[in-house]
Design a protein around this motif. Structure first.
Motif, PDB file in Angstrom:
ATOM      1  N   ALA A  47       0.840  -1.200   0.000  1.00  0.00           N
ATOM      2  CA  ALA A  47       0.000   0.000   0.000  1.00  0.00           C
ATOM      3  C   ALA A  47       0.877   1.253   0.000  1.00  0.00           C
ATOM      4  O   ALA A  47       0.568   2.244  -0.672  1.00  0.00           O
ATOM      5  N   GLY A  48       1.970   1.207   0.734  1.00  0.00           N
ATOM      6  CA  GLY A  48       2.908   2.332   0.741  1.00  0.00           C
ATOM      7  C   GLY A  48       3.516   2.547  -0.636  1.00  0.00           C
ATOM      8  O   GLY A  48       3.675   3.688  -1.080  1.00  0.00           O
ATOM      9  N   LYS A  49       3.838   1.446  -1.304  1.00  0.00           N
ATOM     10  CA  LYS A  49       4.396   1.533  -2.659  1.00  0.00           C
ATOM     11  C   LYS A  49       3.361   2.133  -3.611  1.00  0.00           C
ATOM     12  O   LYS A  49       3.688   2.962  -4.451  1.00  0.00           O
ATOM     13  N   VAL A  50       2.092   1.738  -3.458  1.00  0.00           N
ATOM     14  CA  VAL A  50       1.027   2.276  -4.301  1.00  0.00           C
ATOM     15  C   VAL A  50       0.899   3.782  -4.066  1.00  0.00           C
ATOM     16  O   VAL A  50       0.785   4.559  -5.020  1.00  0.00           O
ATOM     17  N   ARG A  51       0.920   4.202  -2.803  1.00  0.00           N
ATOM     18  CA  ARG A  51       0.829   5.635  -2.494  1.00  0.00           C
ATOM     19  C   ARG A  51       2.002   6.404  -3.097  1.00  0.00           C
ATOM     20  O   ARG A  51       1.840   7.499  -3.630  1.00  0.00           O
ATOM     21  N   GLU A  52       3.197   5.820  -2.998  1.00  0.00           N
ATOM     22  CA  GLU A  52       4.394   6.465  -3.532  1.00  0.00           C
ATOM     23  C   GLU A  52       4.293   6.631  -5.055  1.00  0.00           C
ATOM     24  O   GLU A  52       4.547   7.716  -5.592  1.00  0.00           O
ATOM     25  N   VAL A  53       3.876   5.584  -5.739  1.00  0.00           N
ATOM     26  CA  VAL A  53       3.732   5.651  -7.189  1.00  0.00           C
ATOM     27  C   VAL A  53       2.622   6.627  -7.570  1.00  0.00           C
ATOM     28  O   VAL A  53       2.755   7.402  -8.521  1.00  0.00           O
ATOM     29  N   TYR A  54       1.530   6.631  -6.813  1.00  0.00           N
ATOM     30  CA  TYR A  54       0.424   7.557  -7.059  1.00  0.00           C
ATOM     31  C   TYR A  54       0.902   9.007  -6.924  1.00  0.00           C
ATOM     32  O   TYR A  54       0.578   9.856  -7.748  1.00  0.00           O
ATOM     33  N   ASP A  55       1.680   9.290  -5.890  1.00  0.00           N
ATOM     34  CA  ASP A  55       2.211  10.643  -5.697  1.00  0.00           C
ATOM     35  C   ASP A  55       3.123  11.046  -6.851  1.00  0.00           C
ATOM     36  O   ASP A  55       3.071  12.185  -7.329  1.00  0.00           O
ATOM     37  N   GLN A  56       3.951  10.110  -7.313  1.00  0.00           N
ATOM     38  CA  GLN A  56       4.837  10.403  -8.439  1.00  0.00           C
ATOM     39  C   GLN A  56       4.031  10.694  -9.702  1.00  0.00           C
ATOM     40  O   GLN A  56       4.342  11.634 -10.444  1.00  0.00           O
ATOM     41  N   LEU A  57       2.986   9.915  -9.938  1.00  0.00           N
ATOM     42  CA  LEU A  57       2.139  10.139 -11.104  1.00  0.00           C
ATOM     43  C   LEU A  57       1.404  11.471 -11.008  1.00  0.00           C
ATOM     44  O   LEU A  57       1.277  12.198 -11.993  1.00  0.00           O
TER      45      LEU A  57
END
Length: 109
Positions: A47-57
């Motif tokens: 979930a943390g990885k998803v949030r990180e990728v979402y923020d980058q996008l």
């Protein structure tokens, strides 16, 4: 009628063009370790990885939006500037034609 595609011509199918339902979806495509007692920890990590990728996008989309607006503003400025020059030339042409007409017209000049 079928459209000719690489798969119809006997070529090997490229899996990079598969839809999420054919292979994996974004969330299920994350590799989560399933070790006893650590499933929850792994899913929090995912979930943390998803949030990180979402923020980058999100950042990339905001940057793209800003850049596109800048390009559009520059093109609008250049277009209006060129249009102004064009109108000025046409006004000068009309003025010269009016002068020539007035010189040739025996009634007015």
């Amino acid at each position: 009628r079928r459209i000719n595609s690489p798969t119809n011509k006997g070529m090997k199918r490229d899996s990079s063009f598969e839809s999420p339902t054919q292979s994996t979806t974004f969330l299920t495509g994350l590799k989560v370790r399933k070790v006893e007692g650590k499933e929850e920890e792994a899913s929090e990590e995912a979930a943390g990885k998803v949030r990180e990728v979402y923020d980058q996008l999100s950042d990339a989309m905001n940057d793209l939006d800003t850049k596109i607006n800048r390009v559009l503003a520059k093109q609008e400025y250049e277009y209006l500037k060129a249009y102004g020059v064009y109108i000025q030339k046409k006004e000068n042409e009309i003025k010269k034609l009016n002068e020539r007409f007035n010189q040739c017209d025996p009634e007015t000049g």
